[in-house]
Design a protein around this motif. Structure first.
Motif, PDB file in Angstrom:
ATOM      1  N   VAL A 172       0.840  -1.202   0.000  1.00 52.52           N
ATOM      2  CA  VAL A 172       0.000   0.000   0.000  1.00 52.52           C
ATOM      3  C   VAL A 172       0.875   1.253   0.000  1.00 52.52           C
ATOM      4  O   VAL A 172       0.503   2.274  -0.575  1.00 52.52           O
ATOM      5  CB  VAL A 172      -0.950  -0.014   1.211  1.00 52.52           C
ATOM      6  N   GLN A 173       2.032   1.182   0.634  1.00 49.33           N
ATOM      7  CA  GLN A 173       2.965   2.314   0.634  1.00 49.33           C
ATOM      8  C   GLN A 173       3.293   2.738  -0.787  1.00 49.33           C
ATOM      9  O   GLN A 173       3.294   3.930  -1.118  1.00 49.33           O
ATOM     10  CB  GLN A 173       4.254   1.945   1.372  1.00 49.33           C
ATOM     11  N   ALA A 174       3.577   1.752  -1.646  1.00 51.76           N
ATOM     12  CA  ALA A 174       3.926   2.046  -3.034  1.00 51.76           C
ATOM     13  C   ALA A 174       2.773   2.753  -3.745  1.00 51.76           C
ATOM     14  O   ALA A 174       2.991   3.693  -4.532  1.00 51.76           O
ATOM     15  CB  ALA A 174       4.299   0.761  -3.763  1.00 51.76           C
ATOM     16  N   GLN A 175       1.541   2.331  -3.485  1.00 56.21           N
ATOM     17  CA  GLN A 175       0.384   2.951  -4.114  1.00 56.21           C
ATOM     18  C   GLN A 175       0.234   4.415  -3.694  1.00 56.21           C
ATOM     19  O   GLN A 175      -0.020   5.284  -4.531  1.00 56.21           O
ATOM     20  CB  GLN A 175      -0.882   2.179  -3.744  1.00 56.21           C
ATOM     21  N   ILE A 176       0.418   4.696  -2.404  1.00 59.38           N
ATOM     22  CA  ILE A 176       0.274   6.067  -1.905  1.00 59.38           C
ATOM     23  C   ILE A 176       1.413   6.952  -2.432  1.00 59.38           C
ATOM     24  O   ILE A 176       1.187   8.114  -2.806  1.00 59.38           O
ATOM     25  CB  ILE A 176       0.246   6.085  -0.366  1.00 59.38           C
ATOM     26  N   LEU A 177       2.625   6.411  -2.487  1.00 52.09           N
ATOM     27  CA  LEU A 177       3.754   7.182  -3.024  1.00 52.09           C
ATOM     28  C   LEU A 177       3.542   7.518  -4.492  1.00 52.09           C
ATOM     29  O   LEU A 177       3.807   8.636  -4.936  1.00 52.09           O
ATOM     30  CB  LEU A 177       5.057   6.396  -2.841  1.00 52.09           C
ATOM     31  N   ASN A 178       3.049   6.534  -5.261  1.00 52.73           N
ATOM     32  CA  ASN A 178       2.767   6.784  -6.674  1.00 52.73           C
ATOM     33  C   ASN A 178       1.646   7.805  -6.840  1.00 52.73           C
ATOM     34  O   ASN A 178       1.682   8.639  -7.757  1.00 52.73           O
ATOM     35  CB  ASN A 178       2.403   5.477  -7.384  1.00 52.73           C
ATOM     36  N   LEU A 179       0.658   7.748  -5.948  1.00 44.10           N
ATOM     37  CA  LEU A 179      -0.429   8.720  -5.991  1.00 44.10           C
ATOM     38  C   LEU A 179       0.089  10.129  -5.724  1.00 44.10           C
ATOM     39  O   LEU A 179      -0.253  11.083  -6.447  1.00 44.10           O
ATOM     40  CB  LEU A 179      -1.499   8.348  -4.957  1.00 44.10           C
ATOM     41  N   LEU A 180       0.938  10.277  -4.702  1.00 48.94           N
ATOM     42  CA  LEU A 180       1.492  11.593  -4.383  1.00 48.94           C
ATOM     43  C   LEU A 180       2.360  12.124  -5.527  1.00 48.94           C
ATOM     44  O   LEU A 180       2.327  13.320  -5.840  1.00 48.94           O
ATOM     45  CB  LEU A 180       2.310  11.512  -3.090  1.00 48.94           C
ATOM     46  N   SER A 181       3.123  11.235  -6.155  1.00 49.59           N
ATOM     47  CA  SER A 181       3.958  11.638  -7.291  1.00 49.59           C
ATOM     48  C   SER A 181       3.098  12.117  -8.457  1.00 49.59           C
ATOM     49  O   SER A 181       3.406  13.121  -9.107  1.00 49.59           O
ATOM     50  CB  SER A 181       4.847  10.476  -7.728  1.00 49.59           C
ATOM     51  N   ARG A 182       2.010  11.391  -8.710  1.00 45.51           N
ATOM     52  CA  ARG A 182       1.114  11.776  -9.812  1.00 45.51           C
ATOM     53  C   ARG A 182       0.432  13.108  -9.518  1.00 45.51           C
ATOM     54  O   ARG A 182       0.354  13.982 -10.393  1.00 45.51           O
ATOM     55  CB  ARG A 182       0.068  10.681 -10.032  1.00 45.51           C
ATOM     56  N   LEU A 183      -0.046  13.293  -8.304  1.00 45.34           N
ATOM     57  CA  LEU A 183      -0.706  14.536  -7.936  1.00 45.34           C
ATOM     58  C   LEU A 183       0.260  15.716  -7.992  1.00 45.34           C
ATOM     59  O   LEU A 183      -0.123  16.830  -8.381  1.00 45.34           O
ATOM     60  CB  LEU A 183      -1.300  14.416  -6.527  1.00 45.34           C
ATOM     61  N   ARG A 184       1.478  15.456  -7.620  1.00 49.66           N
ATOM     62  CA  ARG A 184       2.492  16.514  -7.679  1.00 49.66           C
ATOM     63  C   ARG A 184       2.677  16.997  -9.120  1.00 49.66           C
ATOM     64  O   ARG A 184       2.772  18.200  -9.391  1.00 49.66           O
ATOM     65  CB  ARG A 184       3.799  15.987  -7.105  1.00 49.66           C
ATOM     66  N   GLU A 185       2.708  16.058 -10.075  1.00 48.25           N
ATOM     67  CA  GLU A 185       2.880  16.417 -11.479  1.00 48.25           C
ATOM     68  C   GLU A 185       1.629  17.088 -12.038  1.00 48.25           C
ATOM     69  O   GLU A 185       1.715  18.087 -12.754  1.00 48.25           O
ATOM     70  CB  GLU A 185       3.204  15.159 -12.301  1.00 48.25           C
ATOM     71  N   GLU A 186       0.456  16.546 -11.714  1.00 46.82           N
ATOM     72  CA  GLU A 186      -0.794  17.064 -12.276  1.00 46.82           C
ATOM     73  C   GLU A 186      -1.174  18.424 -11.711  1.00 46.82           C
ATOM     74  O   GLU A 186      -1.680  19.289 -12.435  1.00 46.82           O
ATOM     75  CB  GLU A 186      -1.934  16.070 -12.029  1.00 46.82           C
ATOM     76  N   LEU A 187      -0.953  18.617 -10.417  1.00 50.21           N
ATOM     77  CA  LEU A 187      -1.410  19.830  -9.747  1.00 50.21           C
ATOM     78  C   LEU A 187      -0.290  20.829  -9.493  1.00 50.21           C
ATOM     79  O   LEU A 187      -0.549  21.925  -8.984  1.00 50.21           O
ATOM     80  CB  LEU A 187      -2.079  19.464  -8.415  1.00 50.21           C
ATOM     81  N   GLY A 188       0.950  20.467  -9.803  1.00 49.60           N
ATOM     82  CA  GLY A 188       2.076  21.376  -9.574  1.00 49.60           C
ATOM     83  C   GLY A 188       2.340  21.650  -8.120  1.00 49.60           C
ATOM     84  O   GLY A 188       2.674  22.778  -7.732  1.00 49.60           O
ATOM     85  N   LEU A 189       2.209  20.625  -7.279  1.00 52.11           N
ATOM     86  CA  LEU A 189       2.360  20.804  -5.833  1.00 52.11           C
ATOM     87  C   LEU A 189       3.822  20.930  -5.428  1.00 52.11           C
ATOM     88  O   LEU A 189       4.713  20.349  -6.053  1.00 52.11           O
ATOM     89  CB  LEU A 189       1.743  19.614  -5.094  1.00 52.11           C
ATOM     90  N   THR A 190       4.051  21.668  -4.371  1.00 56.99           N
ATOM     91  CA  THR A 190       5.338  21.711  -3.678  1.00 56.99           C
ATOM     92  C   THR A 190       5.150  20.949  -2.376  1.00 56.99           C
ATOM     93  O   THR A 190       4.120  21.079  -1.728  1.00 56.99           O
ATOM     94  CB  THR A 190       5.760  23.158  -3.392  1.00 56.99           C
TER      95      THR A 190
END
Length: 322
Positions: A190-208
């Motif tokens: 599940v850790q891998a899924q959440i990390l991948n989700l955060l990485s995707r959101l960072r790219e899509e939303l331009g998060l810092t």
């Protein structure tokens, strides 16, 4: 790239021990002691170290969840530490937090819809049908079905709850996220899924993002730059490539040696630390890692090392590189 967040000489001391005749505490626990770093727009800055080193307290001081004792936190050109309650409420829309424990970060008496509606209502973002539409968008964004919003937190797994926690943080459309060990309470898969989700959101939303963890392999996966903390201070800081390919500080080297390798044919050099961690109430006058460092020599016990730039962008606080 432009700096979004700048932290200068941040300190957080807690009163400890007995009080004197005037009722003042005679000792102070130095949870964060003179920490400085910056985060660029769109960057993920990882903060790593043993439990109790002060990394989570640093993040909480940045968001003013905990008021710092001293120091400066500048977000997008504005001083955070001097914000009034009204200014701080407005700042909450820009700076959000994903908590470590997904089981305790949601109100067990409220459905998911109620928890998200509360955030949208407090910040006057949406109400009624508009809020429902926003909630459905958030569920889709984090990979959950909108059908689950009438359920209570106890009806979800840890990974699902963390996705809901991320959705709640994103509901106010922030630019900065403080992720406080968001995967430490989850299973490895599940850790891998959440990390991948955060990485995707960072790219899509331009998060810092400020990403706090005690697992270097997790930090390597998601971060652009990394700061290593020990007993309230940053001892090494640099890009992921610099830190993992040219590890300088003996403490960071010990953390690297503790990362398991999934190939039994590869044998890593063991680097076991001896000695006890000094007390944050009465830290030694020299290097705080000296009592456990295999490379310790005379100056380490007498003078505290300064965080200095050894190679461009790579900083270390160690007398070996003075």
């Amino acid at each position: 790239m432009e700096e979004l967040l700048t932290v200068k000489q941040l300190k957080k001391y807690y009163p400890a021990g007995k009080t004197n005749f005037f009722g003042k505490h005679q000792q102070l626990l130095k949870a964060v002691d003179d920490v400085s770093f910056h985060i660029l727009r769109g960057e993920v800055f990882g903060l790593v170290g043993e439990s109790g080193c002060g990394k989570s307290t640093t993040g909480r001081c940045i968001l003013r969840v905990t008021d710092p004792t001293e120091g400066s936190v500048i977000y997008d050109g504005k001083e955070v530490t001097g914000c009034s309650p009204k200014e701080l409420l407005a700042l909450r829309r820009d700076m959000q937090m994903v908590f470590q424990n997904p089981y305790s970060s949601l109100n067990p008496r409220m459905t998911i819809r109620q928890s998200l509606e509360e955030v949208l209502s407090v910040h006057q973002i949406a109400k009624g049908k508009e809020a429902m539409g926003r909630i459905e968008e958030l569920m889709d964004l984090v990979g959950l079905s909108a059908d689950v919003i009438e359920r209570y937190p106890h009806e979800f797994s840890g990974g699902q709850l963390q996705r809901i926690g991320i959705a709640r943080a994103l509901s106010v459309e922030p630019r900065f996220i403080f992720a406080d060990e968001p995967v430490s309470a989850l299973d490895v898969s599940v850790q891998a899924q959440i990390l991948n989700l955060l990485s995707r959101l960072r790219e899509e939303l331009g998060l810092t993002m400020l990403f706090v963890a005690h697992d270097l392999s997790v930090v390597e996966h998601i971060s652009d730059r990394v700061g290593v903390m020990y007993l309230g201070q940053i001892v090494e800081m640099g890009s992921v490539e610099q830190l993992f390919q040219n590890t300088l500080h003996p403490y960071t080297q010990a953390l690297m040696a503790a990362i398991p390798v999934p190939d039994p044919a590869i044998k890593k050099k063991e680097l076991l630390l001896e000695g006890d961690i000094p007390s944050p109430i009465d830290p030694p006058k020299g290097c705080r890692f000296a009592s456990r460092c295999p490379e310790c020599f005379a100056p380490c016990r007498e003078e505290a090392p300064v965080l200095r730039e050894v190679t461009p962008g790579h900083f270390v606080a160690c007398h070996l590189y003075a």
